[in-house]
Design an enzyme around this catalytic site. Sequence first.
Site, PDB file in Angstrom:
ATOM      1  N   ARG A  56      -3.313   8.669 -10.478  1.00 18.82           N
ATOM      2  CA  ARG A  56      -4.479   8.792 -11.362  1.00 18.82           C
ATOM      3  C   ARG A  56      -5.789   9.028 -10.613  1.00 18.82           C
ATOM      4  NH1 ARG A  56      -4.156   3.773 -15.188  1.00 18.82           N
ATOM      5  NH2 ARG A  56      -2.500   3.064 -13.784  1.00 18.82           N
TER       6      ARG A  56
ATOM      7  N   ALA B 201       0.843  -1.208   0.000  1.00 13.83           N
ATOM      8  CA  ALA B 201       0.000   0.000   0.000  1.00 13.83           C
ATOM      9  C   ALA B 201       0.871   1.248   0.000  1.00 13.83           C
ATOM     10  CB  ALA B 201      -0.908  -0.010   1.230  1.00 13.83           C
TER      11      ALA B 201
ATOM     12  N   TYR C  55      -2.863  -6.578  -1.991  1.00  6.41           N
ATOM     13  CA  TYR C  55      -2.700  -5.195  -2.441  1.00  6.41           C
ATOM     14  C   TYR C  55      -3.808  -4.317  -1.855  1.00  6.41           C
ATOM     15  CZ  TYR C  55       0.512  -7.550  -5.480  1.00  6.41           C
ATOM     16  OH  TYR C  55       1.558  -8.323  -5.922  1.00  6.41           O
TER      17      TYR C  55
ATOM     18  N   GLY D 204       9.542  -0.985  -6.627  1.00  5.85           N
ATOM     19  CA  GLY D 204       8.941  -2.179  -7.237  1.00  5.85           C
ATOM     20  C   GLY D 204       8.321  -3.105  -6.211  1.00  5.85           C
ATOM     21  N   THR D 205       7.472  -4.011  -6.725  1.00  4.58           N
ATOM     22  CA  THR D 205       6.730  -4.897  -5.825  1.00  4.58           C
ATOM     23  C   THR D 205       7.649  -5.870  -5.076  1.00  4.58           C
ATOM     24  OG1 THR D 205       6.294  -6.271  -7.773  1.00  4.58           O
ATOM     25  CG2 THR D 205       4.532  -4.794  -7.081  1.00  4.58           C
TER      26      THR D 205
ATOM     27  N   ASN E 266     -35.171  24.869  23.385  1.00  6.12           N
ATOM     28  CA  ASN E 266     -34.321  24.122  24.309  1.00  6.12           C
ATOM     29  C   ASN E 266     -32.961  24.757  24.522  1.00  6.12           C
ATOM     30  OD1 ASN E 266     -33.561  23.593  21.648  1.00  6.12           O
ATOM     31  ND2 ASN E 266     -32.694  21.604  22.192  1.00  6.12           N
ATOM     32  N   TYR E 267     -32.700  25.870  23.865  1.00  2.00           N
ATOM     33  CA  TYR E 267     -31.335  26.403  23.861  1.00  2.00           C
ATOM     34  C   TYR E 267     -31.377  27.903  24.101  1.00  2.00           C
ATOM     35  CZ  TYR E 267     -26.567  27.098  21.973  1.00  2.00           C
ATOM     36  OH  TYR E 267     -25.250  27.407  21.802  1.00  2.00           O
TER      37      TYR E 267
HETATM   38  C1  UD1 Z   1       1.753  -5.719 -11.014  1.00  2.00           C
HETATM   39  C2  UD1 Z   1       2.456  -6.994 -11.439  1.00  2.00           C
HETATM   40  C3  UD1 Z   1       1.797  -7.503 -12.715  1.00  2.00           C
HETATM   41  C4  UD1 Z   1       0.315  -7.706 -12.519  1.00  2.00           C
HETATM   42  C5  UD1 Z   1      -0.327  -6.428 -12.001  1.00  2.00           C
HETATM   43  C6  UD1 Z   1      -1.741  -6.671 -11.622  1.00  2.00           C
HETATM   44  C7  UD1 Z   1       4.774  -6.748 -10.723  1.00  2.00           C
HETATM   45  C8  UD1 Z   1       6.155  -6.432 -11.147  1.00  2.00           C
HETATM   46  N1  UD1 Z   1       3.846  -6.709 -11.676  1.00  2.00           N
HETATM   47  O1  UD1 Z   1       2.004  -4.764 -12.028  1.00  2.00           O
HETATM   48  O2  UD1 Z   1       2.408  -8.730 -13.095  1.00  2.00           O
HETATM   49  O3  UD1 Z   1      -0.278  -8.113 -13.739  1.00  2.00           O
HETATM   50  O4  UD1 Z   1       0.368  -5.966 -10.827  1.00  2.00           O
HETATM   51  O5  UD1 Z   1      -2.346  -5.456 -11.298  1.00  2.00           O
HETATM   52  O6  UD1 Z   1       4.558  -7.044  -9.569  1.00  2.00           O
HETATM   53  N2  UD1 Z   1       3.631  -1.045  -4.749  1.00  2.00           N
HETATM   54  C9  UD1 Z   1       4.266  -0.695  -3.589  1.00  2.00           C
HETATM   55  N3  UD1 Z   1       5.593  -0.421  -3.652  1.00  2.00           N
HETATM   56  C10 UD1 Z   1       6.316  -0.468  -4.790  1.00  2.00           C
HETATM   57  C11 UD1 Z   1       5.644  -0.829  -5.975  1.00  2.00           C
HETATM   58  C12 UD1 Z   1       4.302  -1.113  -5.929  1.00  2.00           C
HETATM   59  O7  UD1 Z   1       3.657  -0.634  -2.527  1.00  2.00           O
HETATM   60  O8  UD1 Z   1       7.502  -0.210  -4.743  1.00  2.00           O
HETATM   61  C13 UD1 Z   1       2.179  -1.340  -4.734  1.00  2.00           C
HETATM   62  C14 UD1 Z   1       1.429  -0.276  -5.524  1.00  2.00           C
HETATM   63  O9  UD1 Z   1       0.963   0.733  -4.655  1.00  2.00           O
HETATM   64  C15 UD1 Z   1       0.288  -1.064  -6.123  1.00  2.00           C
HETATM   65  C16 UD1 Z   1       0.811  -2.484  -6.219  1.00  2.00           C
HETATM   66  O10 UD1 Z   1       1.946  -2.548  -5.373  1.00  2.00           O
HETATM   67  O11 UD1 Z   1      -0.817  -1.061  -5.290  1.00  2.00           O
HETATM   68  C17 UD1 Z   1       1.139  -2.909  -7.632  1.00  2.00           C
HETATM   69  O12 UD1 Z   1       2.182  -2.100  -8.113  1.00  2.00           O
HETATM   70  P1  UD1 Z   1       2.241  -1.579  -9.594  1.00  2.00           P
HETATM   71  O13 UD1 Z   1       3.517  -0.874  -9.789  1.00  2.00           O
HETATM   72  O14 UD1 Z   1       0.984  -0.884  -9.938  1.00  2.00           O
HETATM   73  O15 UD1 Z   1       2.311  -2.941 -10.396  1.00  2.00           O
HETATM   74  P2  UD1 Z   1       1.733  -3.179 -11.837  1.00  2.00           P
HETATM   75  O16 UD1 Z   1       2.571  -2.467 -12.823  1.00  2.00           O
HETATM   76  O17 UD1 Z   1       0.284  -2.949 -11.868  1.00  2.00           O
END
Ligand code: UD1
Length: 467
Positions: free
Chosen positions: A24, A18, A108, A86-87, A397-398
């Site tokens: 957007r 999160a 997520y 990144g995730t 009342n007030y």
């Molecule tokens: C990700 C997946 C993709 C999948 C898609 C589904 C990866 C690399 N890719 O892509 O395979 O099809 O979700 O929706 O995982 N977030 C963090 N910290 C970070 C990066 C992201 O908390 O450093 C959170 C974002 O807030 C978001 C979620 O993780 O809620 C997904 O991240 P996002 O960068 O949107 O991944 P996608 O490109 O959608």
Amino acid sequence: MSQPSSSIDLPLAIVTLAAGKGSRMKSDLPKVLHPLAGKPMLQHVLDSASQLAGARQYVVIGHGAEQVQAAMTQDVCWVMQSQQQGTGHAVAQAMPEVPDDAVVLVLYGDVPLISTSTLSALLAETHASAEQTGGLALLTIELADATGYGRIVRDDSGNIQAIVEHKDATQEQRTIREVNTGILAVAASHLKRWLPLLSDSNVQGEYYLTDIVALAVAEGTAVRAIHPQYGHEVQGVNDRLQLAGLERVFQRQQADELMRLGVALADPARLDIRGSLTVGQDVSIDVGCIFEGDVVLGDGVSIGPYCVIRNSQLAASTQVEAYCHLDDAAVAQTCTIGPYARLRPGAELADGAKVGNFCEVKKSRIGAGSKVNHLSYIGNADVGVGVNIGAGTITCNYDGVNKATTRIGDNAFIGSNSALVAPVEIGANTTIGAGSVIVREVTDQQLAIARGKQRNIDGWQRPQKKS
Ligand code: UD1
Ligand code: CA
């Protein structure tokens, strides 16, 4: 059916991502706090996850971290990710806190409608293999238009080989329609080994969580995928259009559930429940109503169109007519409310009471069978049984500083357009003449009239215009 024993014994670590900004949404509010059915999206995720046995929750936050923490009621372990790399990087931030023997479930904060049953099925899948530590279980879905998603790459025998992000995919890989939802489950011991091996040499320069799939395959760990029961469970929210879409899905599910319980809904598409609605039998609800917080409707209650009802209880056979607003009110059986009535916090109606059009009742008890039928304000009052409050009656009342109480005894008749200046007591079986301003006690059986005497002048000439 019993689950494999390992899934019961192992601790469960739920890591919810999160940290993202959610540009957007075009909002100052962090994305995961945007409400769906009156509750932040992240709260939906935590609530569904908390129903999994033995779960400890970890939430990775970054953008608006303090605001997100303050908004959540659950006891979770907060993990800071100050830069969103990144995730894979996000999950890695939580790992030092996660016990080695745990199973990790990645969720997520902007995928709010994931169900507990789909998550249970996914967790069971990690243990479907004979391996001691279990395999990697992915939640995937087939989409007609997979643009933007990570693709599930399988070999000729259908075994999962890797996930390739859309931006990194070849033209051929982009024709794959099975996509990664992002939700997965795997042993912490595997993750702790794989995450440090991720690299950011890809089109987006991020540490992709999805790259653990290829690592699992390389070392012979089983990778399996299951689908969610419903597509909307894995739908993410990036903008307000998607949020509004999921809101309608969620509201429709609630409406369907009510109809299964026997509620007559004039139109299931025109109902909004932002909280919990508990119903008896043969309840009917007309179009455009909004229920907030905890609302209880007894057997045979009917709600007219366009009412807003918040944190209130209505007992059997009570009728609420069109355009009423109820907030923190307790209404007994066979009452009639509205149209156009407002019950404010602390309004209590006893059996058979009536509050009619353009009346406001606040912090007051209205006794059994009493009527407040037209254009009245009753605040800080205790109204007995069988009382008739005439049109336009106001409890004053007030005084600008303090609130004071008005007491009205059983069977009193309050004439129209009376002002009852509190604190004041009006006894049982009293009569108040219309238009009275009552400033002191009226005792049982008395008639009180407090208004200017009428004077009639014969042959009165109205002023004439000068020519
Ligand atoms: C990700 C997946 C993709 C999948 C898609 C589904 C990866 C690399 N890719 O892509 O395979 O099809 O979700 O929706 O995982 N977030 C963090 N910290 C970070 C990066 C992201 O908390 O450093 C959170 C974002 O807030 C978001 C979620 O993780 O809620 C997904 O991240 P996002 O960068 O949107 O991944 P996608 O490109 O959608
Ligand atoms: Ca996304």
